[in-house]
Design an enzyme around this catalytic site. Structure first.
Site, PDB file in Angstrom:
ATOM      1  N   LEU B 160      32.550  49.123 -20.863  1.00 29.54           N
ATOM      2  CA  LEU B 160      32.228  50.344 -21.608  1.00 29.54           C
ATOM      3  C   LEU B 160      33.508  51.017 -22.102  1.00 29.54           C
ATOM      4  O   LEU B 160      34.490  51.087 -21.372  1.00 29.54           O
ATOM      5  CB  LEU B 160      31.457  51.322 -20.718  1.00 29.54           C
ATOM      6  CG  LEU B 160      30.118  50.840 -20.181  1.00 29.54           C
ATOM      7  CD1 LEU B 160      29.515  51.881 -19.238  1.00 29.54           C
ATOM      8  CD2 LEU B 160      29.152  50.537 -21.312  1.00 29.54           C
ATOM      9  N   ASP B 225      35.966  52.854  -4.090  1.00 36.60           N
ATOM     10  CA  ASP B 225      36.176  52.216  -5.382  1.00 36.60           C
ATOM     11  C   ASP B 225      35.885  53.215  -6.514  1.00 36.60           C
ATOM     12  O   ASP B 225      36.649  53.331  -7.474  1.00 36.60           O
ATOM     13  CB  ASP B 225      35.266  50.985  -5.491  1.00 36.60           C
ATOM     14  CG  ASP B 225      35.637  50.124  -6.679  1.00 36.60           C
ATOM     15  OD1 ASP B 225      36.795  49.684  -6.733  1.00 36.60           O
ATOM     16  OD2 ASP B 225      34.779  49.923  -7.552  1.00 36.60           O
ATOM     17  N   LYS B 229      38.445  54.908  -9.477  1.00 34.09           N
ATOM     18  CA  LYS B 229      38.152  55.027 -10.915  1.00 34.09           C
ATOM     19  C   LYS B 229      38.287  56.489 -11.365  1.00 34.09           C
ATOM     20  O   LYS B 229      38.856  56.778 -12.419  1.00 34.09           O
ATOM     21  CB  LYS B 229      36.738  54.515 -11.208  1.00 34.09           C
ATOM     22  CG  LYS B 229      36.581  53.024 -10.960  1.00 34.09           C
ATOM     23  CD  LYS B 229      35.137  52.583 -11.174  1.00 34.09           C
ATOM     24  CE  LYS B 229      34.944  51.133 -10.751  1.00 34.09           C
ATOM     25  NZ  LYS B 229      33.517  50.750 -10.738  1.00 34.09           N
ATOM     26  N   GLY B 343      30.397  43.421 -14.047  1.00 34.57           N
ATOM     27  CA  GLY B 343      30.156  42.023 -14.407  1.00 34.57           C
ATOM     28  C   GLY B 343      31.408  41.407 -15.001  1.00 34.57           C
ATOM     29  O   GLY B 343      32.152  42.075 -15.710  1.00 34.57           O
TER      30      GLY B 343
END
Lengths: 363, 363
Positions: B160, B225, B229, B343
């Site tokens: 994204l 995690d 970010k 992914g």
């Protein structure tokens, strides 16, 4: 260490003035952050033009802003020149030795293509908020985009990074298979109001009062502006397509075209029942009506469509826009971009970001 | 007319292999579209490294891919070299006269900073999918980002365009006041399942079975995690902040840390009632639970939060991510970016687009 970026600006309407203000205000910040010194070397609108190969100083720019808001022409400025042709202006700037300039088109003028193509010949970058040159014949689109130093983020979704995201997907070799979006802030607003059980005629009157519509709201309801945006998206995907190929559903019957604007506004109450029924039918299925542009399987369509109330498109409110990209990699669920999709400040901001982006690329 | 772009790739895990495949497959397309010829000059992972100043040929690259999927090391390739240090490799490539290379870090190695800084000294571009160097000390972040030829789109939201959009807003001089997002695909999936009245323990077991979690799902549930970010987003906004400053709500009690993985999975059913109650409480208010990272008023927080079912965050399904940017210009309603947020294919695609973007900029 910073580098000068000469700018030729066409247009001093709402977006043009917002851009000029943003350039004046953010100049120092952009110099610090991006190492680029933005310099307006020429300003042109239908009233006249001013230019200086070394850059117009802040005082002149502020005067131009003030003149425009007082309804004066650039020609009336003490520093102003005779009314000049757009192509001639680009040529003069180039002949004066200005290199690596960026030409910014923030007009809604369908006839600036020649000046833009002249700019390309001088290896100048191009930034467009003007949809017309990109929605003209396919050939013009190809000529303008060839060479890779054109940006046009502001033409679709105002400040939303719609074109940038599309380019980003294509750069990474993704195949974009479909785009669906609530492209028109004005018509999106009306859809939201219908959902809130406001009548069509009242929703339209509100939109007009809030300044969301063109002076003649039929311009919006006809869906042509949304069709132009969809065309630009399709061409960005390398589709060979003309404006006439976009299938558009008008939101009012063609026989109302003969009315005056005020007569038309009066007459829209005759459409209320039909829209109330469509809205209720959608609601019964857990859906809402949205005005969508859709590009899929070689077809471009602009129309009212039922979508699930609990999805992204159903979550739309007010005059926000929303774009859904379906691709080989975003196959099951789309990549989504949404938010405020109209307004001079965000549109000018997109132009400014594009100028910086074009300036960063080596010619 | 095209230009060679030498690439040094660190890492051949899932993302690294997907990237290598994409580079092999899309090379011609990228050459046509962007005028750039991508050439892998060096490949290094923990098993060894191979390099050639003129670019590794396709046969060698395919062998490297095959070797990795058979569990062999790069060292076992006929063209392989002795195990090499990452910094030494960058230096050798530079000494061999390779100019304008791009170093790509698709590892999850916390110790590659020195090699990345060495690359910077040779004026090489940097593209990171690895969060660790950017989530290390503030000083390292500043050193890596200085100079403007670093891209790290893949570190947040996979493919994204989250970082690109943030940079775009900042370039245009907007003030980003808050970011809110469902940052973790794994925890987002669990939230969706809770909403569908699946128990917490069952939702977690499903997520694990689908390969969405780390081998030890506590890694995900702890929220670290997501915190990394959020830290990267905060630093992109120029916040001076360390990982320890991010407030994180863990989704399980600390005393469960002493259990083995299988014991932990068994024990999670003890949490089901509490999550069912929270879910029901949210539903009674027309809300749903979402796992959000939030950056606002100088605070960074990662936690479960109730959000309206009918808004954008409520529309989230499956393992999709969603980011909401609030700024001076997007004040009333946020700019929204969402879609598949995890992914290897989309992550590798983001890296590839970043490589092209960095290569386009003059050093």
């Amino acid at each position: 260490l910073s580098r000068k970026v000469p700018i030729i600006q066409f247009g001093l309407g709402g977006v043009g003035r917002a851009l000029l203000r943003q350039i004046i205000e953010k100049r120092e910040q952009i110099k610090r952050r991006n190492g680029l010194e933005l310099e307006i070397v020429a300003l042109l609108d239908s009233s006249g033009g001013i230019w200086s190969p070394n850059g117009l100083d802040e005082r002149t720019l502020r005067r131009a802003l003030a003149a425009k808001s007082e309804g004066l022409s650039l020609h009336d400025l003490p520093t102003g020149r005779a009314k000049m042709d757009d192509v001639a202006l680009v040529t003069r700037v180039a002949v004066a030795g200005v290199k690596r300039a960026v030409v910014v088109d923030v007009t809604a003028d369908p006839d600036l293509q020649d000046a833009l193509l002249a700019a390309r010949r001088h290896d100048y970058g191009l930034v467009l908020a003007n949809k017309y040159p990109l929605a003209a014949a396919q050939k013009t689109f190809r000529r303008l985009t060839g060479g890779g130093r054109l940006r046009y983020e502001a033409t679709v979704g105002a400040g939303l990074p719609v074109i940038a995201t599309l380019q980003y997907l294509l750069d990474a070799g993704d195949q974009v298979t479909a785009i669906e979006g609530s492209i028109s802030g004005t018509l999106g607003f009306i859809c939201t109001r219908l959902q809130e059980e406001v009548s069509f005629s009242q929703a339209l009157a509100e939109a007009r009062r809030l300044g969301y519509t063109e002076p003649d709201p039929r311009e919006d309801l006809r869906g042509l502006d949304a069709a132009r945006k969809l065309l630009i998206l399709a061409r960005t995907l390398d589709w060979k397509i003309e404006l006439a190929d976009v299938e558009v559903e008008s939101l009012y019957p063609a026989d109302m075209d003969s009315l005056s604007v005020e007569e038309f506004m009066e007459a829209t109450s005759a459409l209320d029942t039909a829209y109330a029924i469509r809205t209720a039918e959608a609601r019964d299925k857990g859906s809402v009506l949205r005005h969508l542009g859709e590009l899929r399987d070689g077809r471009c369509r602009v129309r009212l469509k039922e979508v699930p109330a609990q999805g992204y498109l159903g979550a739309l409110r007010g005059s926000d826009s929303l774009f859904l990209f379906h691709s080989a990699r975003y196959a099951d669920r789309p990549l989504v971009i949404g938010g405020l999709g109209a307004g001079v400040e965000v549109t000018a901001a997109a132009v400014l970001a594009d100028v910086i982006d074009v300036a960063r690329i080596s010619p």
